[in-house]
Every structure is written in structure tokens, then in C-alpha cells.
Design an enzyme around this catalytic site. Structure first.
Site, short mmCIF file in Angstrom:
data_model
loop_
_atom_site.label_atom_id
_atom_site.label_comp_id
_atom_site.label_asym_id
_atom_site.label_seq_id
_atom_site.Cartn_x
_atom_site.Cartn_y
_atom_site.Cartn_z
N HIS A 166 0.82 -1.22 0.00
CA HIS A 166 0.00 0.00 0.00
C HIS A 166 0.85 1.27 0.00
CE1 HIS A 166 -3.62 2.12 -0.01
NE2 HIS A 166 -4.21 1.66 1.08
N ASP A 206 -2.30 2.22 -4.49
CA ASP A 206 -3.51 2.65 -3.79
C ASP A 206 -4.65 1.67 -4.06
OD1 ASP A 206 -2.28 4.90 -2.73
OD2 ASP A 206 -2.75 6.13 -4.49
#
Length: 410
Positions: free
Chosen positions: A373, A377
Site C-alpha cells: 500500500h 492505492d
């Protein structure tokens, strides 16, 4: 002449290897290029061939970590090859027989004390018996240290009651050293968990159309190319397309910078004899269905036979792991650092799904994308997995340009 055999370098970043198995014994005569040992590096298991013919003297033991460039054995190249056949060993065994038979008379009187020892073990002292009854233990559960094996009060106090009902089954254990490859895999997996912001997103794929294509063309594909038409070619083609649509998934972090690639080197997790191995299919985006199947088969055979090289396992921009071959329904695969994403495939099971407003039974696979992450995204991760799903559910249109025979080179 005595030849010193040194550990060759398997790759630039590898400083030492571990002697996994000696394939010869000390004093054996070896031929040039004969495999004499298997050595583990942190990336692969490699065979060590003899550099010359002669009598070998081993200088390292199995399990030893040996630096690259260190001497692991000596080969006496001047030694003559011994004649085949070894009848000379037979007379030694014949002479040894009388020596082995001579002491057999001694054990004849040995059984006499046995009843006393057995009786003593079953007759603890009164104080010991009371303690054993409180612990719900039988005298036969422990060995006495008193005279003649008698159970003393101290034996009863120190006895530890068994947890649960005794079953009479084996309770042995074995401690073995992890191979260098397994230790490195463990280190990398822990590193991936600790040093990445790893999340996993899931989806499901209706495999009906892929099953139909395989049923229709697998025999013709096999006859022409000598290869099976498996799931991996469809998944690899779907993944490379999705990586081009969502390039962040095909990127990685290097310090404070993001490195993006305009090629798709797909790492394919396979189970080898020494554990998990991840050979790389280079430029998978340029390969046809036949090309993907041929390359994966080649790499899988080399991994299975212990012939995979470090170069064939180095790099990779994205990984595909197929736990479905072992029956896995769903999992959260761990990222293969420094990559940023890994796709987990799972088993195909008939499940009820809704199609055109109707509940039907279809072969369904759950898929999982684990991603970092820090660089990917939610939009990219979910979009990537949806793109994979779309391609797999509509392979003729999206992956084959509406011409399956041409795509499969039939």
C-alpha cells in the site's frame, strides 16, 4: 598432482553456500564432470561437478556453510582408477563371524534378574504409593531409582503426571537444520511482513469460458505443440495486460524512489525438492499462449530436477502463486520483495452464482491480490484485479482478439 576444488560463485550477491549432500564418499574415485555434491545457496540448490578425475578427499561436512572460493575437497589426479568388482571385502566378513558368535553364551544368564526388577518397579514404598495415588499415576508410569529399581518417595514426588489419556503411540521428535534456501525464504517472508504495508483484496472468477476453450482446443494444442493448455497461460496473459493498464502494480520502491518497468517479468512460484522456488518468465507480455506454457514447463522441470540457476530466479516484477494445485480455497499470499504485488490463484469449485438474473452453477475460482500500500492505492489494486477477472471471464474477446485458433497458433 593434488587439485584443490573451490566453491564457485553462483551469483554476484552470494558469499557462501551450504553443503547440502555429498554424492560421493571420502576416498571414492570420481570422473571429471561427475556431480559430487549438492550445494544450497540462498536462492537455489546447485550441483557441484568434479573438475578432474581422481581419488577425492572431502574437506567439508554436510551442513557446513562454506565461503565462495574456499576449498571443499581435494582430488588426486595421479591416482589410478581402481579395478571394478570388490570381492576382497568378502573374506573379512567370513573371518568376523566366529568373533561375533563367541559372546552369545553370556546373555543366557542375563534374564534371571528381570523378575526382581519388574517386581520392584511394581511395588513402591508405602509413602511413594500414596503420592502416586494422589497424582492418579500407576507405578508402571515411572522408573524407580531405589535398590533393585524400587520406586522411592522422591521418585513419586518428582514424577510428572501425563496430561490426557495415554494412548501408547510414539512420542519421538527430530531436530534437523533448515537448509540455507529455507532459511533465506523465511527471512524474506518475515521481511516482507515487517517492511511493507501489505494488504490483500479478493475477487472471484467464473471459469466457464476458459474451461470451454480448454475442452475445445486442448487436444489439438497438445498434438501440435507437445504442451498442455493449462490455466497458467491464461492467467499470465491476463496479468500482463492488467499490469500495462495499472503500471503502479508493476513498480517497486527503492529507497525514496519508485522504479517502474515497461516490461513484465513474471515470477512463478513453484514447489521444488528443496522448498519454494520462484523462477522468472522474462518479457511475458511478448509471449504467446504456447510461449508461456513452454517456458513455465521448462522452468518447472529445471526446478524439480535441481538444475535451476540463480539467473533464472533473479528479478521479476510481479509474482503469480498457484495454491490451487494443493487444494487451497482462499489465502493471502505474501509479497515477494522487492516486488509490490502478488496474485494468488486457488482451486476451482462448482458454486452458485447469478448470471443474467438467474442462479446457476459454475466453476468458480477465488483470486487474491496482495499489494504494498506504500506504492499501490486501493484504486489501482482493485482495478488491477477487476481487469484480471474481466480478461479471464472473456478470454476470446480480450486475450485472443476473437480468434482462438490464431492465438493458440493452431
Amino acid at each position: 598432482m593434488i587439485l584443490e576444488m573451490k566453491v564457485p560463485s553462483p551469483g554476484e550477491s552470494i558469499k557462501e553456500v551450504e553443503i547440502a549432500t555429498w554424492l560421493v564418499q571420502d576416498g571414492d574415485y570420481v570422473e571429471k564432470d561427475q556431480a559430487i555434491a549438492e550445494v544450497d545457496s540462498d536462492k537455489a540448490t546447485l550441483e557441484l561437478p568434479a573438475e578432474a578425475s581422481g581419488i577425492i578427499t572431502l574437506k567439508a561436512s554436510e551442513g557446513d556453510a562454506v565461503a565462495v572460493g574456499a576449498v571443499v575437497c581435494l582430488i588426486d589426479t595421479a591416482a589410478a582408477k581402481p579395478a571394478s568388482g570388490a570381492p576382497a571385502a568378502a573374506p573379512a566378513k567370513e573371518e568376523a563371524k566366529p568373533v561375533a558368535e563367541a559372546p552369545k553364551a553370556a546373555p543366557a544368564s542375563a534374564p534371571a534378574p528381570a523378575p526382581a526388577a519388574t517386581y520392584a518397579a511394581q511395588t513402591p514404598s508405602p509413602a511413594a504409593r500414596k503420592i502416586l495415588e494422589e497424582k492418579n499415576m500407576q507405578p508402571s508410569d515411572i522408573v524407580g531409582t531405589g535398590k533393585g529399581g524400587r520406586i522411592t518417595k522422591e521418585d513419586a514426588i518428582n514424577a510428572v503426571p501425563s496430561m490426557g489419556t495415554p494412548t501408547g503411540g510414539n512420542r519421538g521428535s527430530e531436530r534437523t537444520k533448515l537448509s540455507m534456501l529455507r532459511r533465506k525464504v523465511a527471512e524474506r517472508l518475515v521481511s516482507a511482513k515487517n517492511e511493507t504495508a501489505m494488504l490483500t483484496t479478493f475477487n472471484e472468477v467464473d471459469m466457464t469460458n476458459i474451461y470451454a476453450l480448454r475442452d475445445q482446443y486442448k487436444d489439438e494444442f497438445k498434438n501440435k505443440h507437445g504442451l498442455g493448455l493449462g490455466f497458467m497461460s491464461f492467467f499470465t496473459k491476463a496479468v500482463t495486460r492488467a499490469l500495462q493498464l495499472y503500471p503502479d502494480v508493476n513498480s517497486m520502491i527503492d529507497g525514496q524512489e519508485k522504479v517502474s518497468f515497461d516490461f513484465c517479468d513474471i515470477s512463478v512460484a513453484v514447489s521444488g525438492p528443496k522448498g519454494l522456488m520462484v523462477p522468472v518468465v522474462r518479457n511475458a507480455e511478448t509471449l504467446s499462449f504456447r510461449g508461456v506454457e513452454a517456458e513455465i514447463k521448462r522452468l518447472a522441470i529445471r526446478a524439480r530436477d535441481g538444475q535451476i540457476t540463480v539467473d533464472e530466479m533473479t528479478g521479476g516484477t510481479f509474482t503469480i502463486s498457484n495454491g490451487g494445485v494443493f487444494g487451497s480455497m482462499l489465502s493471502t499470499p505474501i509479497i515477494n520483495p522487492p516486488q509490490s504485488g502478488i496474485l494468488g490463484m486457488h482451486n476451482v469449485v462448482d458454486r452458485p452464482i447469478v448470471r443474467n438474473g438467474q442462479i446457476v452453477i459454475a466453476p468458480v475460482m477465488y483470486v487474491a491480490l496482495s499489494y504494498d500500500h506504500r506504492i499501490i492505492d486501493g484504486r489501482e489494486s482493485v482495478g488491477f484485479l477487476v481487469a484480471v477477472k474481466e480478461a479471464l471471464e472473456n478470454p476470446v474477446e480480450i486475450l485472443m482478439n476473437n480468434n482462438p485458433k490464431k492465438a493458440l497458433e493452431l
